[in-house]
Design a protein around this motif. Structure first.
Motif, PDB file in Angstrom:
ATOM      1  N   GLN A  27     -17.580 -40.119  12.300  1.00  0.00           N
ATOM      2  CA  GLN A  27     -18.479 -39.544  11.307  1.00  0.00           C
ATOM      3  C   GLN A  27     -17.702 -38.733  10.263  1.00  0.00           C
ATOM      4  N   LYS A  30     -15.947 -40.960   7.918  1.00  0.00           N
ATOM      5  CA  LYS A  30     -16.859 -41.475   6.891  1.00  0.00           C
ATOM      6  C   LYS A  30     -17.040 -40.454   5.777  1.00  0.00           C
ATOM      7  N   GLU A  31     -17.144 -39.183   6.174  1.00  0.00           N
ATOM      8  CA  GLU A  31     -17.298 -38.123   5.160  1.00  0.00           C
ATOM      9  C   GLU A  31     -16.048 -38.023   4.283  1.00  0.00           C
TER      10      GLU A  31
END
Lengths: 224, 133
Positions: A27, A30-31
């Protein structure tokens, strides 16, 4: 809405959690990627053994690119700043990421490093991973391409001994080809091994000493 | 050696669960580890025992199941087990990204994750409500 069940004292329950342990890093990666994309910056994760020539290769590429557009380098290292010092001579933004006991960079550390530099006017960030051949493969950082640097001095079985690194890579650089003959290591055989693991993986033989292959690597990275 | 960080992530999540619910004792934590992840089960168990000492989940069992790899081929639409590199030098078969059907490049569909599947536990004597699975 959370449903509840009544549990009796001492009763044994088995609760499904389905909690991914790699999801938190994925996650954050992805950021990082979203932040980089917003600024039109491409990050390249450079993985490979200690002594494979990651820093030297990055240095040669930075030399070629820094006058054309903004380039920055993150150097992951467990204990020293030797790599970051080498790159800093080139007057490009450099962030040393000291992992101390960590065997790989993770998306959280890279996210922190991204806060330390200005992404405006930047086009490319090289992220030099820790010289470890297994763990970094598990932790995406938010890069657009993962490059594995293998050198002929690591011997003829280098690729098959560390297959995991190659499965998620977009480019393999076989470095120090000027030493191949002296080492008795065949670049063609190493390339064949890479293709056994991943048939479409691009392999570029290089020598940072003679400059062989560096134009090709530069072009490949600009095309990702 | 990122088994230690994986074990820490397991323990953190389980302790979070324990403190949020009326758990008396955690009996077992079950993990599903993908064949393509790079986590070594024995090292993970070793780390788990070491870091659960003197925590509320000390002595809980760590049960590890392996999730087999599944790959997809865009070219020939193959979906199934990967092709393995297994020859005289191999000590074990190495999964590859070569399509066993057409020789093209495949993508990983399953088997590269590492997840907590479930927690087995006994509840406190007052038997409070717990979330249903």
């Amino acid at each position: 809405m959370i449903q509840t069940i009544e549990a009796s004292p001492d009763e044994i329950y088995d609760i499904e959690l389905e909690h991914s342990l790699l999801e938190a890093n994925a996650q954050l990666a992805k950021e990082n990627r979203a932040l980089l994309d917003r600024h039109g910056v491409t990050a390249v994760d450079v993985m490979g053994a200690i002594g494979s020539g990651k820093t030297t290769l990055i240095g040669r590429l930075v030399e070629r690119l820094k006058d054309r557009f903004g380039v920055a380098v993150f150097n992951g290292d467990a204990t020293t700043s030797s790599d970051a010092d080498l790159i800093a001579n080139q007057s490009v933004p450099v962030v040393q990421i000291a992992t101390i006991n960590g065997c790989h960079l993770d998306a959280n550390l890279v996210g922190k490093a991204l806060q330390k530099i200005s992404l405006e006017q930047l086009r490319l960030v090289f992220i030099e991973n820790i010289g470890n051949l297994i763990c970094p493969a598990e932790f995406p950082l938010g890069s657009k391409a993962r490059v594995v640097v293998v050198s002929v001095t690591e011997g003829p079985y280098m690729v098959r001994k560390h297959p995991h690194m190659f499965l998620g890579a977009q480019l393999v650089v076989i470095n120090k080809i000027d030493l191949a003959e002296a080492m008795g290591v065949s670049v063609a055989e190493l390339t064949k091994d890479v293709h056994k693991l991943k048939p479409d993986l691009r392999v570029i033989p290089t020598s940072c000493k003679t400059g062989d292959g560096l134009d090709e690597v530069t072009a490949a990275l600009l095309a990702v | 050696m990122h088994e230690l960080s994986v074990a820490s992530a397991v323990v953190e999540k389980v302790l979070e669960f324990v403190s949020a619910h009326s758990v008396k004792k955690v009996l077992a934590v079950r993990l599903a580890i993908g064949e393509l992840s790079h986590i070594e089960a024995e090292q993970l168990r070793f780390c788990y025992v070491a870091i659960t000492e003197q925590t509320p989940i000390q002595d809980s069992a760590l049960e590890i199941e392996t999730v087999e790899a599944v790959v997809n081929c865009e070219r020939c639409r193959y979906r199934g087990r990967p092709k393995y590199w297994d020859d005289a030098l191999s000590v074990g078969p190495i999964p590859t990204m070569e399509c066993p059907n057409c020789g093209g490049a495949v993508e990983i569909a399953e088997g590269n994750d590492c997840a907590i599947k479930s927690i087995r536990f006994a509840v406190e004597d007052d038997g409070l409500a717990i979330p249903a699975a």
